[in-house]
Design a protein around this motif. Structure first.
Motif: not given
Length: 255
Positions: A159-178
C-alpha cells in the motif's frame, strides 16, 4: 491489500480536523483524496498510514488493526511519500533509495543481495537508473519525486500513500508521476489539488470538506458542477467525452 477506516476522529486541542471518516479501499485501487485547503487531507493520510493515532476509530490493512501491528512490520507493508521531503546531506540518488530498505534490516545486519535487487528494481520502475549515481541536490523537482517513489518502492510495500506528490511540478511532471503511480501494482491513496488530474488517473475519488467525507465514487459520479460549486466555491463546466471527464473552471465566478 485493502485499506479500511472506521469512524476516524482526530484533532488538535479542541479543533477537530478529521471528523468521523469511514472508507474502504479495495486491493489494487488508486484513490484520489481531494478537498479545499484545510479540509484534512494530509491528516487523514497520516492516520491511514499509522503516522498519527486517531482519538477514536480504527484503521485496518487487510482486516488487521494497524494499531496492533509492530511499527517495523507495518513499514514493510505501507509506504508514505511526503509532498516536499528534502535533505541537505551530500548523497546520491541510490543512497536515498537505499533508505527504503531500513524496515527490512536489523541494526546489525549487513547489506544483502536481496537489498541490492530491491533498490535496483525500484530505480528501474521509476526510470531513474541512469541517474543513480547523481547527487541529490542536482535533481529537478520531478526527478526528486521519482526518487521518493523509488525509495518507497524499495520498501516492497503493498500500500502506498502519497501526499500531494505533484505539488510545485510542471504539468509534464505531474502527468508523469501520476501515470507512474497508477501503473504500479499497488493499492494507492493520493492527496491531490488538481481535480482534472484526479479524474484522469484515479479509480475513485473521495472528497473531504471540513474534515468530513462529503462524497465518494467514480470521478464521473462525484465531480459534478453542483458539488464543485458547494465544496470548492467556484463555478465550473463539467464535460464527459467518451468516458473521460473534463472540468473547465470559470475564473470570474468564485462564490
Amino acid at each position: 491489500m485493502s485499506v479500511k477506516a472506521q469512524n476516524l476522529v482526530w484533532g488538535v486541542k479542541r479543533r477537530q480536523i478529521v471528523r468521523d471518516v469511514s472508507l474502504n479501499v479495495s486491493e489494487g485501487e488508486t484513490i484520489g483524496l481531494i478537498g479545499p485547503n484545510g479540509s484534512g487531507k494530509s491528516s487523514l493520510l497520516r492516520l491511514l498510514a499509522g503516522l498519527k493515532s486517531p482519538h477514536s476509530g480504527l484503521v485496518a490493512i487487510n482486516d488487521r488493526d494497524i494499531a496492533k501491528v509492530p511499527r517495523r512490520a507495518l513499514a514493510r507493508e505501507i509506504a508514505f511519500v511526503h509532498q516536499n521531503a528534502a535533505t541537505d546531506t551530500n548523497v546520491t540518488v541510490r543512497d536515498v533509495v537505499r533508505l527504503g530498505r531500513t524496515p527490512h534490516r536489523s541494526a546489525l545486519s549487513g547489506w544483502t543481495d536481496a537489498d541490492e535487487v530491491a533498490v535496483t528494481t525500484a530505480l528501474e520502475r521509476v526510470d531513474m537508473t541512469s541517474l543513480s549515481r547523481q547527487a541529490w541536490q542536482t535533481l529537478s523537482g520531478g526527478e526528486r519525486q521519482r526518487v521518493h517513489i523509488a525509495r518507497a518502492l524499495a520498501q516492497d510495500p503493498k500500500v502506498m500513500f502519497l501526499d500531494e506528490p505533484t505539488n510545485h511540478l510542471d504539468i509534464h511532471h505531474q502527468i508523469e508521476i501520476l501515470r507512474l503511480v497508477r501503473d504500479l501494482d499497488l493499492t494507492s491513496v493520493i492527496a491531490l489539488h488538481d481535480l482534472n488530474l484526479a479524474a484522469m488517473f484515479c479509480d475513485r475519488i473521495m472528497i473531504l470538506e471540513g474534515g468530513a467525507l462529503r462524497a465518494c465514487g467514480t470521478p464521473q459520479t462525484v465531480l459534478t458542477e453542483d458539488l464543485i460549486r458547494d465544496v470548492f466555491r467556484t463555478d465550473s463546466e463539467v464535460k464527459h467525452d467518451n468516458g473521460a471527464l473534463h472540468i473547465r473552471f470559470r475564473p470570474n465566478s468564485s462564490l
